[in-house]
Write an enzyme that holds these catalytic residues in place. Structure first.
Site, short mmCIF file in Angstrom:
data_model
loop_
_atom_site.label_atom_id
_atom_site.label_comp_id
_atom_site.label_asym_id
_atom_site.label_seq_id
_atom_site.Cartn_x
_atom_site.Cartn_y
_atom_site.Cartn_z
CE LYS A 105 -3.89 2.28 2.10
NZ LYS A 105 -3.33 3.59 1.69
CG ASP A 154 1.23 7.62 3.02
OD1 ASP A 154 0.08 8.01 2.75
OD2 ASP A 154 1.82 7.92 4.07
CD GLU A 166 -0.85 4.04 4.46
OE1 GLU A 166 -1.96 4.47 4.84
OE2 GLU A 166 -0.27 4.45 3.44
#
Length: 316
Positions: A30, A32, A175
């Site tokens: 994931k 950011d 993340e």
């Protein structure tokens, strides 16, 4: 060749798929950053659009060369990030790039804080819409394009082994993961259970509806923000956030709150907060929290970041 406008598919927050079926899922890191849809007509040009559909091509001039690298008409999905010294996406660094309207300033900032595009889906290619194909086929087509360079890359996805992948991202200070069902089609504009975002901390996008002035050294500055979540027909108050800002962020928020000041409370029900000042519900932020009460209020919330890349209707 005209390219269709395609809204990005969105992930739903959740946990890892059960181990018994994890081989039916792919796992991606994931990122950011700022979501972007890329429109490449095949003539050497490129148009970047944010999640809201705004044209952000001028903001990231270092990505313009991708238009000549890929000489085929395509619509691709990805995330624009700014990398720290360890090669991790850093949203705070990226914020200095976002929202610039001057091409000259954007070019100068590209030298200071270069952007990097992470590609993770292909939704249109060579005149053919790919949204109805399963994830595995779209991913194969994307990887076949060979788009890896100084300012863009196509990181690998891992099939199965979700627990190990999540632990790896935790150790690396990332993340989290996005789990994507291998058979899933691309659902434009839909927040789908076929894509699950798994974070190491609980976060939620909220809309700022008011604030409470601070005291002492914080006089004139926000001591707490009053935040809410949209629902059909209104804005529901979910709590106040009084921690998590740097001095710079608090000063930035002060200016934004002053511009958005209003006499009317934007929440469905006016919260009983002494000294509250109201603002137009147009500022979006991301908040960390421990858990929720049965009534949906956030427990122990802290400010994570302002989201200038999102409008209130982007988080409904």
């Amino acid at each position: 060749m005209g390219l269709p406008r395609i809204a990005p598919m969105l992930a739903t927050a959740g946990g890892l798929p059960p181990v018994a079926v994890e081989d039916r899922w792919a796992f991606e890191v994931k990122q950011d950053g700022q979501r972007a849809m890329l429109y490449l007509p095949g003539n050497g040009t490129i148009v970047l659009r944010s999640r809201s559909g705004a044209d952000i091509s001028t903001v990231y001039p270092e990505l313009a060369a991708l238009g000549s690298v890929l000489g085929r008409p395509a619509v691709l999905d990805g995330e624009i990030v700014a990398l720290d010294d360890e090669g991790r996406s850093d949203f705070e660094r990226l914020q200095s790039r976002m929202g610039l309207t001057s091409a000259a300033k954007a070019a100068r900032m590209a030298e200071v804080v270069p952007a990097h595009l992470i590609l993770f889906d292909a939704v249109h290619l060579d005149g053919h819409r790919l949204t109805g194909l399963p994830y595995t086929e779209r991913r194969t087509l994307l990887e076949s394009l060979g788009l890896d360079g100084e300012h863009w890359s196509t990181p690998a996805a891992v099939v199965g082994h979700g627990g190990q992948a999540l632990e790896t991202t935790r150790t690396a200070g990332l993340e989290g993961l996005v789990a994507k069902r291998l058979t899933s089609v691309y659902e434009p504009g839909v927040r789908s259970r076929s894509w699950i975002k798994i974070r190491h901390i609980r976060t939620v996008d909220v809309i700022v509806g008011g604030w409470v002035p601070g005291r002492g050294r914080l006089t004139g500055l926000p001591g707490a923000l009053l935040v809410g979540e949209t629902h059909e027909g209104g804005l529901r108050y979910v709590g106040n956030v009084g921690t998590g800002w740097s001095d710079t962020e608090r000063t930035t928020l002060t200016g934004l709150l002053q511009v958005a000041a209003t006499d009317e409370c934007p929440f469905d029900t006016t919260p009983h907060v002494a000294g509250a000042r109201w603002v137009l519900p147009r500022l979006v932020g991301e908040v960390r929290y421990a858990t929720r009460t049965r009534a949906g209020m956030l427990r122990h919330p802290s400010w994570h970041r302002l989201r200038p890349d999102l409008a209130p209707n982007d988080i409904t």
